[in-house]
Design a protein around this motif. Structure first.
Motif, short mmCIF file in Angstrom:
data_model
loop_
_atom_site.label_atom_id
_atom_site.label_comp_id
_atom_site.label_asym_id
_atom_site.label_seq_id
_atom_site.Cartn_x
_atom_site.Cartn_y
_atom_site.Cartn_z
N SER A 28 0.84 -1.20 0.00
CA SER A 28 0.00 0.00 0.00
C SER A 28 0.88 1.25 0.00
N ALA A 29 0.24 2.39 -0.29
CA ALA A 29 0.98 3.66 -0.26
C ALA A 29 1.47 3.96 1.15
N ARG A 30 0.68 3.60 2.14
CA ARG A 30 1.08 3.82 3.53
C ARG A 30 2.32 3.03 3.88
N GLU A 31 2.35 1.76 3.49
CA GLU A 31 3.54 0.93 3.75
C GLU A 31 4.74 1.49 3.02
N TRP A 32 4.56 1.93 1.77
CA TRP A 32 5.65 2.48 0.96
C TRP A 32 6.27 3.69 1.67
N LYS A 33 5.44 4.59 2.16
CA LYS A 33 5.95 5.78 2.85
C LYS A 33 6.67 5.40 4.14
N PHE A 34 6.16 4.38 4.84
CA PHE A 34 6.82 3.91 6.05
C PHE A 34 8.19 3.34 5.72
N ARG A 35 8.27 2.55 4.65
CA ARG A 35 9.55 1.95 4.24
C ARG A 35 10.55 3.03 3.83
N LEU A 36 10.07 4.07 3.14
CA LEU A 36 10.96 5.16 2.73
C LEU A 36 11.54 5.89 3.94
N ALA A 37 10.75 6.02 4.99
CA ALA A 37 11.23 6.69 6.20
C ALA A 37 12.43 5.96 6.78
N GLY A 38 12.48 4.65 6.60
CA GLY A 38 13.63 3.88 7.06
C GLY A 38 14.91 4.23 6.33
N TYR A 39 14.77 4.75 5.12
CA TYR A 39 15.93 5.18 4.33
C TYR A 39 16.20 6.68 4.51
N GLY A 40 15.35 7.36 5.29
CA GLY A 40 15.55 8.79 5.53
C GLY A 40 14.84 9.67 4.53
N TYR A 41 13.79 9.17 3.87
CA TYR A 41 13.04 9.95 2.89
C TYR A 41 11.57 9.99 3.26
N ALA A 42 10.88 11.02 2.78
CA ALA A 42 9.44 11.16 2.97
C ALA A 42 8.84 11.75 1.71
N ILE A 43 7.54 11.59 1.58
CA ILE A 43 6.79 12.17 0.47
C ILE A 43 5.79 13.15 1.07
N LYS A 44 5.76 14.38 0.56
CA LYS A 44 4.77 15.33 1.03
C LYS A 44 4.08 15.97 -0.16
N ASP A 45 2.83 16.38 0.05
CA ASP A 45 2.06 17.04 -0.99
C ASP A 45 2.28 18.54 -0.92
#
Length: 69
Positions: A28-45
């Protein structure tokens, strides 16, 4: 909080590789954003666009390509 106008800046290839790999491995998009946080990245609108940021400062890296939406 004001944001910088990055004007559609390109995201580096290694970061795009991480974004792609983690999106493909997420359910899901939620899981994807959580996984990205582990790499030090985030997505914002921002103004109708999705922007990749570097955590924890929130420094904008670039606009997420359309095929990620």
């Amino acid at each position: 909080m004001a944001h910088a106008d990055i004007g559609g800046a390109m995201i580096d290839a290694p970061v795009l590789d991480i974004l792609t790999r983690e999106k493909n491995n997420s359910l899901s998009a939620r899981e994807w954003k959580f996984r990205l946080a582990g790499y030090g990245y985030a997505i914002k609108d921002v103004a109708g666009a999705q922007v990749v940021t570097k955590l924890p400062q929130g420094t904008e890296i670039g606009v997420l390509p359309a095929h990620f939406h």
